[in-house]
Design a protein around this motif. Structure first.
Motif, PDB file in Angstrom:
ATOM      1  N   LEU A 103       0.680  -1.423   0.082  1.00 18.49           N
ATOM      2  CA  LEU A 103      -0.022   0.025  -0.181  1.00 18.49           C
ATOM      3  C   LEU A 103       0.949   1.194   0.091  1.00 18.49           C
ATOM      4  CD1 LEU A 103      -2.592  -1.168   2.369  1.00 18.49           C
ATOM      5  CD2 LEU A 103      -2.851  -0.726  -0.022  1.00 18.49           C
ATOM      6  N   ALA A 104       2.108   1.118   0.408  1.00 18.27           N
ATOM      7  CA  ALA A 104       2.897   2.408   0.624  1.00 18.27           C
ATOM      8  C   ALA A 104       3.856   2.609  -0.682  1.00 18.27           C
ATOM      9  CB  ALA A 104       3.654   2.327   1.746  1.00 18.27           C
ATOM     10  N   GLY A 105       3.811   1.519  -1.651  1.00 19.02           N
ATOM     11  CA  GLY A 105       4.679   1.729  -2.787  1.00 19.02           C
ATOM     12  C   GLY A 105       3.996   2.289  -3.981  1.00 19.02           C
ATOM     13  N   LEU A 106       4.927   2.771  -5.020  1.00 22.97           N
ATOM     14  CA  LEU A 106       4.335   3.224  -6.318  1.00 22.97           C
ATOM     15  C   LEU A 106       3.476   2.127  -6.746  1.00 22.97           C
ATOM     16  CD1 LEU A 106       4.687   5.886  -8.074  1.00 22.97           C
ATOM     17  CD2 LEU A 106       6.603   4.806  -9.067  1.00 22.97           C
ATOM     18  N   ALA A 107       2.226   2.567  -7.373  1.00 21.52           N
ATOM     19  CA  ALA A 107       1.190   1.417  -7.910  1.00 21.52           C
ATOM     20  C   ALA A 107       0.966   0.536  -6.994  1.00 21.52           C
ATOM     21  CB  ALA A 107       1.772   1.238  -9.163  1.00 21.52           C
ATOM     22  N   GLY A 108       1.481   0.206  -5.769  1.00 13.92           N
ATOM     23  CA  GLY A 108       1.056  -0.632  -4.827  1.00 13.92           C
ATOM     24  C   GLY A 108       1.525  -2.036  -5.123  1.00 13.92           C
ATOM     25  N   LEU A 109       2.648  -2.016  -5.981  1.00 15.13           N
ATOM     26  CA  LEU A 109       3.130  -3.601  -6.753  1.00 15.13           C
ATOM     27  C   LEU A 109       3.596  -4.285  -5.545  1.00 15.13           C
ATOM     28  CD1 LEU A 109       4.857  -2.042  -9.992  1.00 15.13           C
ATOM     29  CD2 LEU A 109       2.477  -2.634  -9.545  1.00 15.13           C
ATOM     30  N   GLY A 110       4.355  -4.031  -4.643  1.00  6.07           N
ATOM     31  CA  GLY A 110       5.308  -4.783  -3.997  1.00  6.07           C
ATOM     32  C   GLY A 110       4.716  -5.385  -2.778  1.00  6.07           C
ATOM     33  N   PHE A 122       1.306  -8.323 -14.238  1.00  6.41           N
ATOM     34  CA  PHE A 122      -0.093  -7.871 -14.209  1.00  6.41           C
ATOM     35  C   PHE A 122      -0.790  -7.977 -13.178  1.00  6.41           C
ATOM     36  CE2 PHE A 122      -1.346 -11.833 -15.887  1.00  6.41           C
ATOM     37  CZ  PHE A 122      -2.700 -12.047 -15.391  1.00  6.41           C
ATOM     38  N   VAL A 123      -0.529  -9.244 -12.270  1.00  7.21           N
ATOM     39  CA  VAL A 123      -1.226  -9.681 -11.158  1.00  7.21           C
ATOM     40  C   VAL A 123      -0.989  -8.572 -10.116  1.00  7.21           C
ATOM     41  CG1 VAL A 123      -1.750 -11.400  -9.390  1.00  7.21           C
ATOM     42  CG2 VAL A 123      -0.983 -11.997 -11.864  1.00  7.21           C
ATOM     43  N   ASN A 124       0.193  -8.166  -9.988  1.00  2.00           N
ATOM     44  CA  ASN A 124       0.625  -7.046  -9.025  1.00  2.00           C
ATOM     45  C   ASN A 124       0.129  -5.723  -9.223  1.00  2.00           C
ATOM     46  OD1 ASN A 124       3.316  -8.815  -9.511  1.00  2.00           O
ATOM     47  ND2 ASN A 124       3.697  -8.171  -7.334  1.00  2.00           N
ATOM     48  N   VAL A 125      -0.209  -5.341 -10.289  1.00  4.90           N
ATOM     49  CA  VAL A 125      -0.841  -4.060 -10.630  1.00  4.90           C
ATOM     50  C   VAL A 125      -2.561  -4.320 -10.347  1.00  4.90           C
ATOM     51  CG1 VAL A 125      -1.902  -2.757 -12.552  1.00  4.90           C
ATOM     52  CG2 VAL A 125       0.529  -3.496 -12.656  1.00  4.90           C
TER      53      VAL A 125
END
Length: 474
Positions: free
Chosen positions: A202-209, A417-420
């Motif tokens: 939630l804190a990362g760019l685009a919520g990826l990691g 794409f699953v991370n996105v």
């Protein structure tokens, strides 16, 4: 007598709970194995035997046995700081960095009662999908050491596959848990965005990691995920304790029972198809077809999904990936210490205009909604885990950024794409190729749908009789 490394993590947990072995005995056994095997595999960035044994004694004497990971060994990925232990991030620019404090994920596994044996290897800043940093020897695949172990949690996967750890936490911003897990014949879980408080995305760019487990079987992966989510004494009011809609943990029960009948979609297109030549190799198709046959025999509904082009995805994702590299804390002359790929990403990322970044974030937010809507008719979606078998060490171009990016996309078109979309996913090994290399499949769930994934993965694992497979000569 069965050697300790041959037990599953769940079996080790039970032995510890019955006091048939101690945390110190278990840590010492794995440390001996690391000392013997790791020079060939390169799974560890740092091994901390003295600190590990001291920690094991502390756990035995002072941590309640109710802690979910009590006495179980693991390693911290070298992207995560542990106080007093070198944190090199896979980079020559941080050779001498020793942090004074620990990251939240490290604190969480400590609270859960785990015993860290050191730091698992990662490529520079965890950016590539292979673990071949110039700062250390490459991490090799325990199934066939001439091949790579995948990345960026390649050290964690190689350590688990070779029996140097029972399981290990990893992080996944574009496939970095699932890729090495699939390459090394393991189970890898990318949780829903927000599921793991200390690695929520939630804190990362685009919520990826996000953070999640790598293990040799489905139950062990669920055991570790439960420990990452709710370690004993973890603050209930954690600022990132967002709960995704859907089923709640603990997930070990779902992984053990493996119950239910579900509707599965099968997806073989990817959002990279319009920009890159994506070819799913025969070995990947064979693993997918075998999984489909298994699920159909188990009584699940299986339906092919119609391809949906997403021509805007490659450009938007590249913008985010490069912009994320812009925050790497290296400047000026120190940039010369970075690897060519990292410099390429950093320089492009720092040149991204604010408008382009904002437009990419907005586009990916819309993509997330479309993916969830497309997947809504299904309880889970089945894809190949990788497009082809893990390539040899040195196959990825270390110097041409554009070619390197294309190689990574072609190797792993079904993960980012699953991370996105913020969805949960699990990779499960299915078979080995004629050359003895593991191949598997990926199951993608609904938001918060981890329990369904564990149920399906457990059924597939039983059907394939792959609950405790390991490389030859391990």
């Amino acid at each position: 007598m069965t050697a300790l490394h041959e037990f599953t993590a769940l079996e080790l947990h039970q032995l510890l709970q019955r006091r048939e072995i101690s945390p110190v005995e278990l840590a010492a056994s794995y440390l001996e194995r690391i000392e013997r095997l790791d020079p060939e595999i390169g799974a560890f960035a740092t091994v901390t035997p003295d600190a590990a044994l001291e920690r094991a004694r502390f756990v035995a004497d002072h941590v309640p046995t109710a802690a979910p990971l009590w006495g179980l060994p693991l390693a911290d990925k070298d992207l995560h700081r542990r106080a007093g232990v070198p944190a090199r991030f896979g980079s020559r620019a941080f050779t001498d960095f020793v942090p004074d404090d620990s990251d939240e994920l490290v604190q969480a596994v400590d609270i859960a009662g785990a015993v860290s044996l050191g730091k698992s290897a990662t490529p520079e800043f965890g950016l590539p999908s292979y673990t071949e940093s110039l700062a250390a020897p490459p991490t090799r695949n325990p199934w066939k050491p001439s091949l790579g172990a995948g990345g960026s949690s390649g050290g964690a996967a190689a350590a688990v596959a070779s029996g140097m750890l029972p399981f290990a936490p990893g992080s996944d911003g574009g496939g970095s848990i699932r890729i090495p897990a699939a390459a090394c014949g393991l189970v890898g879980v990318k949780p829903s965005r927000g599921r793991v408080p200390a690695g929520s995305g939630l804190a990362g760019l685009a919520g990826l990691g996000v953070s999640g487990p790598i293990a040799r079987n489905v139950a062990d992966a669920a055991l570790l995920l439960d420990g990452l989510i709710a370690p004993a004494g973890y603050p209930a009011a954690h600022r990132f304790a967002t709960r995704a809609p859907g089923d709640d943990g603990p997930f070990l029960g779902a992984a053990i029972r493996g119950e239910g009948r579900f509707q599965l979609g099968v997806m073989i297109d990817s959002p990279w198809d319009d920009a890159y030549e994506i070819t799913v190799a025969p070995e990947a198709h064979a693993a997918l077809e075998r999984a489909i046959a298994a699920f159909e025999a188990l009584g699940h509904g299986v339906e092919a999904m119609t391809p949906v082009p997403e021509p805007g995805y490659p450009g938007a994702f590249r913008t985010i990936w490069q912009a994320g590299a812009a925050t790497i804390p290296v400047d000026g002359e120190a940039e010369a210490l970075l690897e060519p790929l990292t410099r390429w990403l950093l320089r492009h990322g720092r040149a991204v205009p604010a408008r382009q970044l904002a437009e990419a974030l907005a586009w990916l937010a819309g993509f997330e909604e479309r993916v969830i809507r497309r997947f809504a008719p299904f309880d889970a979606v089945l894809t190949p885990a990788l497009a082809f078998a893990p390539p040899r060490v040195g196959w990825f171009d270390q110097y041409d950024g554009e070619r390197n990016f294309a190689q990574q996309v072609q190797f792993t078109p079904f993960t980012s794409f699953v991370n996105v979309a913020g969805l949960p996913a699990i990779t499960v090994p299915v078979e080995e190729t004629s050359e003895g290399v593991p191949m598997g499949v990926q199951l993608i769930g609904r938001p918060g749908g981890e329990a369904t994934l564990f149920s399906l993965a457990a059924q597939l694992e039983r059907r394939m009789r792959r609950g405790h497979r390991h490389p030859p000569n391990w």
